[in-house]
Design a protein around this motif. Structure first.
Motif, PDB file in Angstrom:
ATOM      1  N   LEU A 303       0.810  -0.915  -0.164  1.00 40.20           N
ATOM      2  CA  LEU A 303      -0.125   0.010   0.004  1.00 40.20           C
ATOM      3  C   LEU A 303       0.995   1.048  -0.183  1.00 40.20           C
ATOM      4  O   LEU A 303       2.050   1.458   0.825  1.00 40.20           O
ATOM      5  N   LYS A 304       0.531   2.370  -1.329  1.00 43.07           N
ATOM      6  CA  LYS A 304       1.239   3.051  -1.178  1.00 43.07           C
ATOM      7  C   LYS A 304       0.338   4.327  -2.005  1.00 43.07           C
ATOM      8  O   LYS A 304      -0.477   4.457  -2.403  1.00 43.07           O
ATOM      9  N   PRO A 305       0.885   5.586  -1.952  1.00 45.28           N
ATOM     10  CA  PRO A 305       0.239   6.353  -2.687  1.00 45.28           C
ATOM     11  C   PRO A 305       0.331   5.952  -3.467  1.00 45.28           C
ATOM     12  O   PRO A 305       1.211   5.841  -4.984  1.00 45.28           O
ATOM     13  N   VAL A 306      -0.704   6.157  -4.863  1.00 50.44           N
ATOM     14  CA  VAL A 306      -1.323   6.059  -6.144  1.00 50.44           C
ATOM     15  C   VAL A 306      -1.611   6.950  -6.649  1.00 50.44           C
ATOM     16  O   VAL A 306      -2.983   7.145  -6.546  1.00 50.44           O
ATOM     17  N   GLU A 307      -1.372   7.144  -8.258  1.00 51.05           N
ATOM     18  CA  GLU A 307      -1.610   7.991  -8.947  1.00 51.05           C
ATOM     19  C   GLU A 307      -3.184   7.180  -9.969  1.00 51.05           C
ATOM     20  O   GLU A 307      -2.340   7.159 -11.259  1.00 51.05           O
ATOM     21  N   MET A 308      -4.102   6.844  -9.353  1.00 51.23           N
ATOM     22  CA  MET A 308      -5.121   6.234 -10.501  1.00 51.23           C
ATOM     23  C   MET A 308      -5.574   6.636 -12.540  1.00 51.23           C
ATOM     24  O   MET A 308      -4.826   6.324 -13.332  1.00 51.23           O
ATOM     25  N   GLN A 336      -7.486  13.784 -12.025  1.00 51.47           N
ATOM     26  CA  GLN A 336      -6.716  13.344 -11.453  1.00 51.47           C
ATOM     27  C   GLN A 336      -6.896  13.098  -9.832  1.00 51.47           C
ATOM     28  O   GLN A 336      -7.379  13.288  -9.263  1.00 51.47           O
ATOM     29  N   VAL A 337      -6.500  11.867  -9.620  1.00 52.07           N
ATOM     30  CA  VAL A 337      -7.638  10.700  -8.767  1.00 52.07           C
ATOM     31  C   VAL A 337      -6.087   9.874  -8.079  1.00 52.07           C
ATOM     32  O   VAL A 337      -5.420   9.399  -8.435  1.00 52.07           O
ATOM     33  N   SER A 338      -6.117  10.699  -6.346  1.00 53.60           N
ATOM     34  CA  SER A 338      -5.158  10.060  -5.985  1.00 53.60           C
ATOM     35  C   SER A 338      -5.226   9.060  -4.760  1.00 53.60           C
ATOM     36  O   SER A 338      -6.361   9.086  -3.862  1.00 53.60           O
ATOM     37  N   LEU A 339      -4.703   7.688  -4.488  1.00 53.47           N
ATOM     38  CA  LEU A 339      -5.597   7.030  -3.062  1.00 53.47           C
ATOM     39  C   LEU A 339      -4.458   6.034  -2.574  1.00 53.47           C
ATOM     40  O   LEU A 339      -3.361   5.916  -3.473  1.00 53.47           O
ATOM     41  N   ILE A 340      -4.850   5.361  -1.925  1.00 55.79           N
ATOM     42  CA  ILE A 340      -3.831   4.086  -1.725  1.00 55.79           C
ATOM     43  C   ILE A 340      -4.425   3.071  -1.692  1.00 55.79           C
ATOM     44  O   ILE A 340      -5.356   2.637  -1.200  1.00 55.79           O
ATOM     45  N   ASP A 344       0.733  -2.188  -8.508  1.00 54.44           N
ATOM     46  CA  ASP A 344       0.960  -3.184  -9.465  1.00 54.44           C
ATOM     47  C   ASP A 344      -0.546  -3.990  -9.348  1.00 54.44           C
ATOM     48  O   ASP A 344      -1.180  -4.477 -10.410  1.00 54.44           O
ATOM     49  N   ARG A 345      -0.960  -3.998  -8.033  1.00 57.43           N
ATOM     50  CA  ARG A 345      -2.160  -4.770  -8.617  1.00 57.43           C
ATOM     51  C   ARG A 345      -3.880  -4.199  -9.025  1.00 57.43           C
ATOM     52  O   ARG A 345      -4.534  -5.064  -9.982  1.00 57.43           O
ATOM     53  N   LEU A 346      -3.929  -2.900  -8.407  1.00 58.52           N
ATOM     54  CA  LEU A 346      -4.915  -1.921  -9.479  1.00 58.52           C
ATOM     55  C   LEU A 346      -4.572  -2.346 -11.100  1.00 58.52           C
ATOM     56  O   LEU A 346      -5.265  -1.922 -11.371  1.00 58.52           O
ATOM     57  N   LYS A 347      -3.304  -1.854 -11.364  1.00 60.76           N
ATOM     58  CA  LYS A 347      -3.096  -2.370 -12.933  1.00 60.76           C
ATOM     59  C   LYS A 347      -3.484  -3.433 -13.288  1.00 60.76           C
ATOM     60  O   LYS A 347      -3.866  -3.272 -14.398  1.00 60.76           O
ATOM     61  N   GLN A 348      -2.736  -4.019 -12.780  1.00 57.14           N
ATOM     62  CA  GLN A 348      -3.737  -5.469 -13.063  1.00 57.14           C
ATOM     63  C   GLN A 348      -5.320  -5.847 -12.720  1.00 57.14           C
ATOM     64  O   GLN A 348      -6.093  -6.622 -14.561  1.00 57.14           O
ATOM     65  N   VAL A 349      -5.500  -5.104 -12.167  1.00 62.53           N
ATOM     66  CA  VAL A 349      -6.988  -5.179 -11.872  1.00 62.53           C
ATOM     67  C   VAL A 349      -7.652  -4.319 -13.576  1.00 62.53           C
ATOM     68  O   VAL A 349      -8.415  -5.127 -14.369  1.00 62.53           O
ATOM     69  N   ALA A 378     -12.621   6.270  -5.804  1.00 63.93           N
ATOM     70  CA  ALA A 378     -12.027   7.031  -7.047  1.00 63.93           C
ATOM     71  C   ALA A 378     -13.399   6.061  -8.458  1.00 63.93           C
ATOM     72  O   ALA A 378     -13.966   4.777  -7.901  1.00 63.93           O
ATOM     73  N   ARG A 379     -14.363   6.561  -9.283  1.00 60.69           N
ATOM     74  CA  ARG A 379     -14.670   5.754  -9.909  1.00 60.69           C
ATOM     75  C   ARG A 379     -14.627   5.769 -11.911  1.00 60.69           C
ATOM     76  O   ARG A 379     -13.796   6.893 -11.947  1.00 60.69           O
ATOM     77  N   ILE A 380     -14.071   4.193 -11.881  1.00 58.88           N
ATOM     78  CA  ILE A 380     -13.346   3.951 -12.934  1.00 58.88           C
ATOM     79  C   ILE A 380     -14.586   3.124 -14.143  1.00 58.88           C
ATOM     80  O   ILE A 380     -15.268   2.169 -13.481  1.00 58.88           O
ATOM     81  N   THR A 381     -14.806   3.332 -14.761  1.00 58.56           N
ATOM     82  CA  THR A 381     -15.712   3.186 -16.095  1.00 58.56           C
ATOM     83  C   THR A 381     -14.692   2.137 -16.933  1.00 58.56           C
ATOM     84  O   THR A 381     -13.905   3.348 -17.748  1.00 58.56           O
ATOM     85  N   VAL A 382     -15.674   1.062 -17.784  1.00 56.70           N
ATOM     86  CA  VAL A 382     -14.673   0.446 -18.927  1.00 56.70           C
ATOM     87  C   VAL A 382     -15.946  -0.728 -19.722  1.00 56.70           C
ATOM     88  O   VAL A 382     -16.190  -0.727 -19.117  1.00 56.70           O
ATOM     89  N   SER A 383     -16.766   1.064 -20.464  1.00 52.39           N
ATOM     90  CA  SER A 383     -17.811   0.298 -21.458  1.00 52.39           C
ATOM     91  C   SER A 383     -17.190  -0.249 -23.256  1.00 52.39           C
ATOM     92  O   SER A 383     -15.600   0.176 -23.866  1.00 52.39           O
ATOM     93  N   ASP A 384     -17.919  -1.115 -23.396  1.00 48.49           N
ATOM     94  CA  ASP A 384     -17.776  -1.278 -24.571  1.00 48.49           C
ATOM     95  C   ASP A 384     -18.698  -1.500 -25.531  1.00 48.49           C
ATOM     96  O   ASP A 384     -19.493  -1.643 -24.745  1.00 48.49           O
ATOM     97  N   THR A 385     -18.841  -1.630 -26.798  1.00 51.93           N
ATOM     98  CA  THR A 385     -19.321  -1.918 -27.617  1.00 51.93           C
ATOM     99  C   THR A 385     -19.831  -3.841 -27.808  1.00 51.93           C
ATOM    100  O   THR A 385     -20.023  -3.350 -29.352  1.00 51.93           O
ATOM    101  N   GLY A 386     -19.569  -4.294 -27.202  1.00 54.79           N
ATOM    102  CA  GLY A 386     -19.215  -5.829 -28.001  1.00 54.79           C
ATOM    103  C   GLY A 386     -20.698  -6.594 -27.065  1.00 54.79           C
ATOM    104  O   GLY A 386     -21.799  -5.554 -27.101  1.00 54.79           O
ATOM    105  N   PRO A 387     -21.142  -7.897 -27.853  1.00 62.84           N
ATOM    106  CA  PRO A 387     -22.532  -8.335 -27.786  1.00 62.84           C
ATOM    107  C   PRO A 387     -23.003  -8.821 -26.735  1.00 62.84           C
ATOM    108  O   PRO A 387     -24.754  -8.816 -26.430  1.00 62.84           O
TER     109      PRO A 387
END
Length: 470
Positions: A303-308, A336-340, A344-349, A378-387
């Motif tokens: 756990l460290k400060p992370v710039e999302m 610009q959103v910073s959190l703790i 690496d795990r958040l990037k993996q998500v 922090a609210r992250i959205t990932v939208s696609d136009t798939g099936p």
């Protein structure tokens, strides 16, 4: 001793103890009342005697008045003694032994119980005192034969009533306990049957009055059976899926090794194929290990400060290269959103979810990313136009190896199923104290919304409610 016998015995002992205390109180109260009545009678008669009794200068009592005295109780025994402890008067005359020698010697007014002439007596001793001083002792007594008979009768009645009550209570307690514990016997029988038959689909019938402790126990047991059945079903599916995932690379490796043995030389293409399949197996094992750590609450977090916003841009660049000309990636909003958290795990998500969106979006489709800050998250959205994903598949998409072929058929050459990416993303978000929401419309696309707290989670590693990944 069985539980039924112990409960019946306990109830009987409690009732017996209660009856004993109640009987003792009744017996003692009746004895006190009867004794008090006799004491009052003796006090009144003694007062009458003292008031009318005369004594001359020689210390002699007026026998004529004593002879003419008529007591209210005909069985009253009267004795008058002088200072020398000589009997001056007795009624009846044959009663020459002191009613209570000890009380006579004490020289004070007192009530006592004594045996005189083989009779149980209640005796009142009163010193006789004139202006010239003490002149003698008056003792009046009344037989306690009637009181003793009442006490004996009362004790016998209380004893037999208590005995009958205890016997009836024992029988009623045995029947009541048997009826109360009958559902538990059914629980034991069903549990034994389930154990012998390995049939977790069976359930214990709920009794009519299911609000008591036994009913709640049966409900909890049925819930446990449902949970176990779900876990075993998931486990069997998981084993089958892992076996399926392992079979393909192992078959490829075995085929390539057989080919090289037959050719008696190592060809570069075969070695690259083997290396690729070994890498695939390593990733599979690593992902399974990561999920096992998350489920057990031992997923390590740095756990460290992370710039999302920085992480999102990095993922955007990598995924745009992966998508190429097939899918168009764009960022709708970027704050610009910073959190703790664990960078690496958040990037993996994000890599798993964005990669999943790119993978399922057909050629010419669009994948849109967004990052905002709202209400401490922090609210992250990932939208696609798939099936899109059918509604019946949405509750299960985060399970390991869950397959939703009807909704998200992959392109030719891709392995089927959702794999482990969404499961890993789900658990990483959970151990960070966040959550993932999914909305999807078949034929229009899917939107993943990730909420991550800006402050570090107080406790990580807890299994998310509703997740069933084992």
């Amino acid at each position: 001793m069985s539980l039924r016998s112990r409960l019946a015995l306990l109830f009987t002992l409690v009732l017996g103890g209660t009856l004993f205390i109640f009987g003792s109180l009744v017996y003692g109260l009746v004895s006190i009342v009867l004794t008090e009545q006799i004491d009052n009678l003796l006090a009144r008669e003694a007062s009458r005697l003292v008031e009318g009794l005369g004594v001359n200068t020689m210390g002699q009592f007026d026998r004529r008045w004593l002879e003419s005295f008529e007591p209210a109780e005909g069985t009253l025994v009267i004795q008058v003694w002088d200072n020398n402890r000589r009997l001056q008067f007795a009624r009846p005359r044959t009663w020459t032994q002191p009613l209570d020698p000890a009380a006579r010697q004490s020289g004070r007014t007192m009530f006592s119980a004594a045996f005189s002439n083989e009779q149980h007596m209640r005796v009142l001793t009163v010193p006789l005192i004139t202006r010239r001083g003490a002149v003698g002792i008056l003792q009046v007594g009344l037989s306690l034969a009637l009181v003793d008979a009442v006490r004996s009768t009362l004790a016998s009645i209380l004893f037999f009533l208590a005995l009958i009550s205890i016997v009836l209570a024992a029988l009623l307690a045995s029947v009541a306990v048997q009826r109360t514990l009958q559902p538990l016997e059914m629980v034991t029988e069903v549990a034994t049957t389930i154990t012998r038959a390995d049939d977790l689909s069976r359930r214990i019938p709920t009794p009519p009055n299911s609000d008591d402790e036994v009913g709640r126990l049966i409900q909890a047991f049925n819930q446990t059976l449902s949970r176990l059945e779900s876990l075993f079903t998931t486990q069997r599916r998981f084993i089958a899926d892992v076996s399926h995932e392992l079979r393909t690379p192992l078959t490829v490796i075995k085929g390539e090794v057989s080919l090289m043995r037959k050719m008696k030389c190592g060809d570069e293409e075969s070695l690259q194929s083997i290396e690729s399949e070994v890498d695939r197996l390593s990733r599979l094992v690593g992902n399974l290990l990561l999920l096992a750590q998350a489920e057990s609450g031992r997923l390590p977090l740095d756990l460290k400060p992370v710039e999302m916003d920085t992480i999102l841009l990095e993922v955007f660049q990598q995924m745009r290269t992966l998508a190429g000309e097939k899918v168009h990636l764009e960022i709708a909003t970027l704050e610009q959103v910073s959190l703790i958290g664990d960078r690496d795990r958040l990037k993996q998500v994000l890599l798993n979810i964005v990669g999943n969106a790119v993978q399922y979006t057909p050629a010419g489709g669009v994948v849109t990313l967004g990052l905002t800050q709202t209400d401490g998250y922090a609210r992250i959205t990932v939208s696609d136009t798939g099936p899109g994903i059918p509604e019946e598949d949405l509750p299960y998409i985060f399970e390991r190896f869950y397959r939703g072929e009807k909704s998200r058929t992959r392109s030719q050459g891709q392995a089927s199923g959702f794999g482990l990416g969404l499961s890993i993303a789900y658990w990483i978000v959970q151990v960070h104290g966040g959550k993932i929401d999914v909305t999807s419309v078949v034929g229009k696309g899917t939107t993943f919304i990730i909420y991550l707290p800006l402050k570090p989670p107080e406790k990580s590693g807890d299994a998310p409610e509703g997740a069933s990944l084992s």
